[in-house]
Design an enzyme around this catalytic site. Structure first.
Site, mmCIF file in Angstrom:
data_model
loop_
_atom_site.group_PDB
_atom_site.id
_atom_site.type_symbol
_atom_site.label_atom_id
_atom_site.label_comp_id
_atom_site.label_asym_id
_atom_site.label_seq_id
_atom_site.Cartn_x
_atom_site.Cartn_y
_atom_site.Cartn_z
ATOM 1 N N GLU A 30 13.205 6.289 -5.120
ATOM 2 C CA GLU A 30 13.061 7.517 -5.908
ATOM 3 C C GLU A 30 14.487 7.962 -6.201
ATOM 4 O O GLU A 30 15.222 8.305 -5.284
ATOM 5 C CB GLU A 30 12.274 8.556 -5.095
ATOM 6 C CG GLU A 30 11.616 9.610 -5.954
ATOM 7 C CD GLU A 30 12.538 10.768 -6.222
ATOM 8 O OE1 GLU A 30 13.193 10.753 -7.300
ATOM 9 O OE2 GLU A 30 12.608 11.680 -5.401
ATOM 10 N N GLU B 76 23.439 12.111 -14.915
ATOM 11 C CA GLU B 76 22.866 13.121 -14.022
ATOM 12 C C GLU B 76 23.985 13.974 -13.447
ATOM 13 O O GLU B 76 24.888 13.467 -12.789
ATOM 14 C CB GLU B 76 22.110 12.420 -12.882
ATOM 15 C CG GLU B 76 21.423 13.402 -11.966
ATOM 16 C CD GLU B 76 20.525 12.719 -10.942
ATOM 17 O OE1 GLU B 76 20.977 11.760 -10.294
ATOM 18 O OE2 GLU B 76 19.364 13.157 -10.799
#
Ligand code: NDP
Length: 501
Positions: free
Chosen positions: A267, A401
């Site tokens: 994840e 990000e």
């Protein structure tokens, strides 16, 4: 006691005893090398204490304990009701110690006490309760055969699971992985992030108190390159579940390919869009969702909706309202229940986020709130909530990000243009769409290449719904929901009798 003031939380903080050792085979133990690392409160830059720095020798000891515990069957083959009872007792103990754990988490991570109370006091125990309740309600299958045979499909715990955790939701991410792994019957070796080792160590102690047999849950605080890599490369770890950056997720695939081919659940990062279609009223609900989608937890959230796509004709209205809400955000002391945004997790991370803000300015985006620089009166690693106008698709801040409190507005002319830009990312974790038109909502929900699409509010779903990413945001593994259990189970066919075939 009604606890509501910073002084109350500081009183709890003053009475805390911070865990400082690894937890292996049911006991707190020093790292075999004797090494320790400083654990810092990012909101004050003060050192909270020193924690054992585990390396491969400690990981070997933890894995040996986990394997022994697995092989005895004391947990892995225990009656479902017995395992359920232990997880329910753990949930009750976590609720009993909620304030202590929430304050510890806030000091360790810089997160607000309000979020910590919700996550640690409410969501974390609910995870152990939900997966505990699931244990004696999960059935195998019987495959169709002719009547001379019986074909059973059963699930078995995979064995020893290595769980490698991030720092942004320290105990919640531990619960996301631990609760289903333990419910499946696995033994586990957990490596918390180096920035936030405390609460999962305390949880291990509470799990022992709840009756979890020694060796089933081991915690090895330490650094990624040493303890993390040792887990990834271990020949006797059967599965790894990881949450963190895409770069380190890729390393876990490499470690697996160079060791025992263990499956790896990943994840990872995101660059999630928040899309406002032209029929959506820009009201308080939408604006509050837009701001929290980007800035909640200081933007240190893998599903942060940093890229906000707004119809060109309505951009000014949207920006004015977002700026008014951002101006009212209270940033500061995480132990003050009025605080809405705490500190970045570390000095390094603060620098990284400020670097992205400078990159945005350098590439021509316009800061309309916040920007670089420390916040007066605060010694810790804070970053002002920052809003960029004039962001274009393809800029660094619209591609990479940031993992910090940054919201960028990208105008569009036609909905299909928004869909194209939103989808054009190496990541695919999450998206939010605001529209009153059900056909458009469904169209966007179906077309957006990501694991969660949230319509007319920012939500990651809840304990019952699987969470994970497409593309470089994840593997096929999912956290949460009944799907999470599959990460920690083998599937076995038992074929009884029948004609020879
Ligand atoms: P990392 O991916 O480096 O850390 C996640 C976990 O992996 C930590 O436990 C870490 O240990 C461990 N780790 C780090 N390096 C290795 C390695 N070489 N081998 C094995 N394990 C390793 O995240 P960072 O903390 O460095 O954050 C960097 C960026 O990652 C953030 O800015 C954000 O973009 C993203 N991130 C995404 C998260 C998510 O929820 N998807 C969560 C956290 C970060 P250690 O702490 O000791 O380094």
């Amino acid at each position: 006691m009604d606890i509501a003031t910073p002084t109350d939380y500081r009183t709890i903080a003053a009475g805390l005893v911070f865990p400082s050792e690894a937890f292996i085979d049911g006991h707190f133990v020093a790292a075999r090398s004797g090494a320790r690392f400083a654990n810092v409160n990012p909101a004050t830059a003060a050192i909270l204490g020193e924690v054992a720095a585990c390396d491969s020798e400690d990981v070997d000891a933890a894995v040996a304990a986990a394997r022994r515990a697995f092989d005895t069957g004391a947990w892995s083959r225990a009656a479902p009701e017995a395992r359920k009872d232990v997880l329910l007792r753990l949930a009750a103990l976590l609720r009993e110690h909620a304030e202590e754990l929430a304050v510890m988490e806030s000091l360790d991570s810089g997160k607000t006490i309000t979020d910590c109370l919700n996550e640690v006091g409410h969501e974390v125990p609910n995870f152990f309760q939900w997966y505990g309740e699931l244990i004696d309600k999960s059935f195998g299958k019987v495959a169709p055969t002719d009547e001379s045979a019986l074909a059973l499909i059963v699930h078995e715990p995979v064995g020893v699971a290595g769980l490698v955790l991030p720092w942004n939701f320290p105990l919640l991410m531990a619960a996301w992985k631990l609760a289903p792994a333990l419910a499946a019957g696995c033994s586990v070796v957990v490596k918390p992030a180096e920035q936030t080792p405390l609460t999962v160590l305390r949880l291990a102690e509470l799990a022992a108190q709840a009756g979890l047999p020694d060796g089933v849950l081991n915690v090895v605080p330490g650094f990624g390159e040493t303890a993390g890599q040792a887990i990834g490369r271990h020949q006797d770890i059967d599965v790894v579940s990881f949450t963190g950056s895409t770069e380190v997720g890729a390393l876990f695939l490499k470690y697996a390919s160079e060791s025992n081919l263990k499956p790896v659940g990943l994840e990872m990062g995101g660059k999630s869009p928040f899309i406002v279609l032209d029929d959506a009223p820009i009201d308080d609900a939408l604006v509050s969702n837009a701001v929290s989608a980007a800035l909640w937890n200081g933007g240190q959230n893998c599903s942060a909706n940093m890229r906000q796509f707004v119809p060109r004709a309505r951009k000014d209205e949207f920006l004015d309202k977002v700026l008014a809400r951002v101006a009212s955000l209270k940033v500061g002391d995480p132990l003050d229940p009025a605080t809405e945004m705490g500190a970045m997790v570390s000095a390094d991370h603060q620098r990284r986020v400020l670097g992205f803000i400078d990159a945005g300015i350098g590439e021509g985006a316009r800061v309309v709130a916040g920007g670089s620089g420390a916040i007066e009166g605060l010694d810790g690693y804070f970053v002002r909530p920052t809003v960029f106008d004039d962001v274009t698709h393809g800029m660094t801040i619209a591609t990479e990000e940031i993992f910090g409190p940054v919201l960028g507005v990208i105008p569009f002319s036609k909905p299909e243009e928004a869909l194209r830009m939103a989808s054009d990312s190496v990541y695919g974790l999450h998206a939010t769409v605001f529209t009153r038109d059900i056909d458009r909502a469904l169209h966007f929900a179906r077309r957006l290449p990501c694991g969660t699409v949230s319509i007319n509010r920012f939500s990651e779903g809840d304990i019952k719904t699987p969470f994970g990413g497409y593309k470089r945001s994840g593997s096929l593994a999912r956290d949460n929901g009944t799907e999470a259990i599959a990460q920690y189970q083998q599937t076995k066919t038992i074929w009884i009798g029948g004609p020879e075939g």
